[in-house]
Design a protein around this motif. Structure first.
Motif, short mmCIF file in Angstrom:
data_model
loop_
_atom_site.label_atom_id
_atom_site.label_comp_id
_atom_site.label_asym_id
_atom_site.label_seq_id
_atom_site.Cartn_x
_atom_site.Cartn_y
_atom_site.Cartn_z
N ARG A 162 -2.27 9.40 -7.48
CA ARG A 162 -2.18 8.54 -8.66
C ARG A 162 -2.47 9.32 -9.94
O ARG A 162 -1.85 9.07 -10.99
CB ARG A 162 -3.14 7.36 -8.50
N VAL B 19 -5.02 9.55 -2.05
CA VAL B 19 -4.39 8.52 -2.87
C VAL B 19 -4.82 8.67 -4.33
O VAL B 19 -4.00 8.57 -5.25
CB VAL B 19 -4.74 7.12 -2.33
N ASP C 246 1.08 3.90 -1.99
CA ASP C 246 0.48 5.22 -2.14
C ASP C 246 -0.16 5.68 -0.83
O ASP C 246 -0.01 6.85 -0.43
CB ASP C 246 -0.55 5.22 -3.27
N GLU C 247 -0.87 4.80 -0.15
CA GLU C 247 -1.42 5.15 1.16
C GLU C 247 -0.29 5.51 2.13
O GLU C 247 -0.40 6.44 2.94
CB GLU C 247 -2.24 4.00 1.72
N HIS D 84 0.86 -1.19 0.00
CA HIS D 84 0.00 0.00 0.00
C HIS D 84 0.90 1.24 0.00
O HIS D 84 0.81 2.09 0.87
CB HIS D 84 -0.93 -0.01 1.22
#
Length: 346
Positions: free
Chosen positions: A258, A254, A179-180, A177
Motif C-alpha cells: 500500500r 500488505v 491486497d492480501e 481483501h
C-alpha cells in the motif's frame, strides 16, 4: 525483436470471442473462436507465461452445455501440464448489488423490477432462468465458474461441485481483501514486488453505491444461495492459506504494498487519485461507461519524462483498451509493402 509485455498486475485477462469487445462475462461461444493463449515473456527468468481466462463458458459443436469436468479437459488440452490456475470471488451481496446497478438495462429480470427493493420483494416474479441475460440476476459467481444449477436438492451436489473447484484452482483470491490476495499470489508465483503494484480499476464512485438495509442484504444472500456456499468455501480456504503464510508477515507485506502504491499514485496521477470519466480527456485511458453509476479512472500528471510516461500509462489503462493493446501485440497486422516481418509477443 519484440519487447516483452509488462503488465501492471493484477490484470485478470479475459479472452473471449474476437468479435466481442467487452471483457469479463463472455456469453457462450464456440471453442474454435476463443483466443486461447496469451504468451508473456519474462526475460529475467527466460520464461514464457501463457494465460487464459477461466470465465469462458465453452460449447463444443452443437452442444449447448458441458459439465465442468469436460470444460476443464478442454482447457487442459491447450495449457501446459504444470499450469497454475487461479481465480477470484466477491461477496455475493456486494456482487449482486453491483450487478443490478451495472446490468439493470440489459437483464430482463432487472428491467421488469425497475428497482432493487422491488426485485428483492419478490424475485421469482421477475426472474425466468431460461431468458438470455438472466444469469446476471442470480448466482453469478456459480455461473462464472462454469457450474450449472444442481440437478438434485440438498447439500451433496453443492459440496461435490466445490470439491471439484478446490481440486482445480491452486488459489482463489478475495475481492474484499485484494491486497492480501496479491501478496499470496506473488508468493505462489515467485513474482517480485513490482509485479503486484497496480491501481484499482473498474470501480464506481463511492457516492453512487447504494447502501443496503440489513433485510435487503439478507434477501440478496438467500436469493444467491449457491454463490454464498461458493464464497464461504473459498473465504475459508483463503484465510487458511494466510495462516500458513503467517498473519504478521502478511500484514507487513500488505502495508509495504500500500505504501508503494501511494507513492506511485503521487508520481503518476494528476490529483493523486481517481476521477470521473468526464474529467478524462484522453480516450485511451478513459474507462468505458455503462449502467447507472459512473466508472472512475485516472489522469496522468503532465510533463512526465518518457520512461515514467510509458510506465504510468500502462498502469492507468482500463481493461478494454489494455486488451486491445495485448491483441495488437499478439496478433500484429501483416507487414505492408517492403516484406519486413512484424514482431509479435512470443
Amino acid at each position: 525483436m519484440a519487447l516483452p509485455v509488462q503488465l501492471p498486475l493484477p490484470f485478470l485477462i479475459g479472452l473471449g470471442s474476437q468479435t466481442l469487445r467487452h471483457l469479463g462475462h463472455p456469453p457462450l461461444h464456440t471453442f474454435q473462436f476463443v483466443n486461447i493463449l496469451l504468451k508473456l515473456r519474462c526475460p529475467e527468468l527466460d520464461t514464457v507465461f501463457q494465460a487464459w481466462s477461466h470465465q469462458g463458458r465453452i460449447q463444443a459443436g452443437r452442444m449447448t452445455s458441458l459439465d465442468q469436468d469436460t470444460r476443464l479437459l478442454l482447457v487442459q488440452k491447450v495449457m501446459p501440464p504444470d499450469s497454475f490456475y487461479f481465480s477470484i470471488v466477491r461477496h455475493p451481496v456486494s456482487l449482486a448489488e453491483s450487478a443490478f446497478s451495472y446490468y439493470r438495462s440489459v437483464v430482463p429480470a432487472f428491467r421488469r423490477a425497475g428497482t432493487l427493493p422491488q426485485f428483492l420483494a419478490s424475485p421469482q416474479r421477475f426472474y425466468r432462468p431460461s431468458e438470455r441475460g438472466n444469469h446476471y440476476a442470480r448466482n453469478l459467481l456459480w455461473f462464472d465458474f462454469g457450474l450449472d444449477p444442481p440437478a438434485a436438492p440438498g447439500l451433496a451436489p453443492i459440496q461435490a461441485a466445490l470439491a471439484m473447484l478446490e481440486r482445480t484452482f491452486h488459489l482463489v483470491l478475495l475481492t474484499e481483501h485484494m491486497d492480501e490476495s496479491l501478496v499470496l499470489l506473488r508468493d505462489a508465483l515467485c513474482w517480485g514486488e513490482e509485479d503486484i503494484l497496480a491501481f484499482r480499476h473498474n470501480f464506481r464512485s463511492p457516492e453512487s453505491v447504494r447502501p443496503l438495509a440489513p433485510v435487503e442484504a439478507a434477501r440478496l444472500q438467500a436469493w444467491n444461495n449457491l454463490d454464498w456456499h461458493l464464497y464461504t468455501h473459498f473465504n475459508r480456504s483463503f484465510w487458511e492459506r494466510a495462516e500458513r503464510f503467517g498473519r504478521a508477515r502478511l500484514a507487513r507485506e500488505v502495508d509495504a504494498l500500500r505504501q508503494r502504491r501511494a507513492e506511485r499514485m503521487q508520481q503518476c496521477l494528476q490529483g493523486g487519485g481517481p476521477l470521473e470519466a468526464g474529467q478524462i480527456a484522453d480516450e485511451r485511458i478513459r474507462p468505458f461507461q455503462f449502467g447507472q453509476a459512473p466508472i472512475l479512472g485516472y489522469v496522468l500528471r503532465p510533463s512526465l519524462d518518457p520512461e515514467w510516461q510509458a510506465l504510468c500509462q500502462r498502469m492507468v489503462t482500463p481493461e478494454l483498451q489494455y486488451k486491445d493493446l495485448l491483441d495488437a501485440k499478439q496478433f500484429p497486422p501483416p507487414p505492408q509493402g517492403n516484406g519486413s516481418q512484424a514482431g509479435g509477443v512470443r
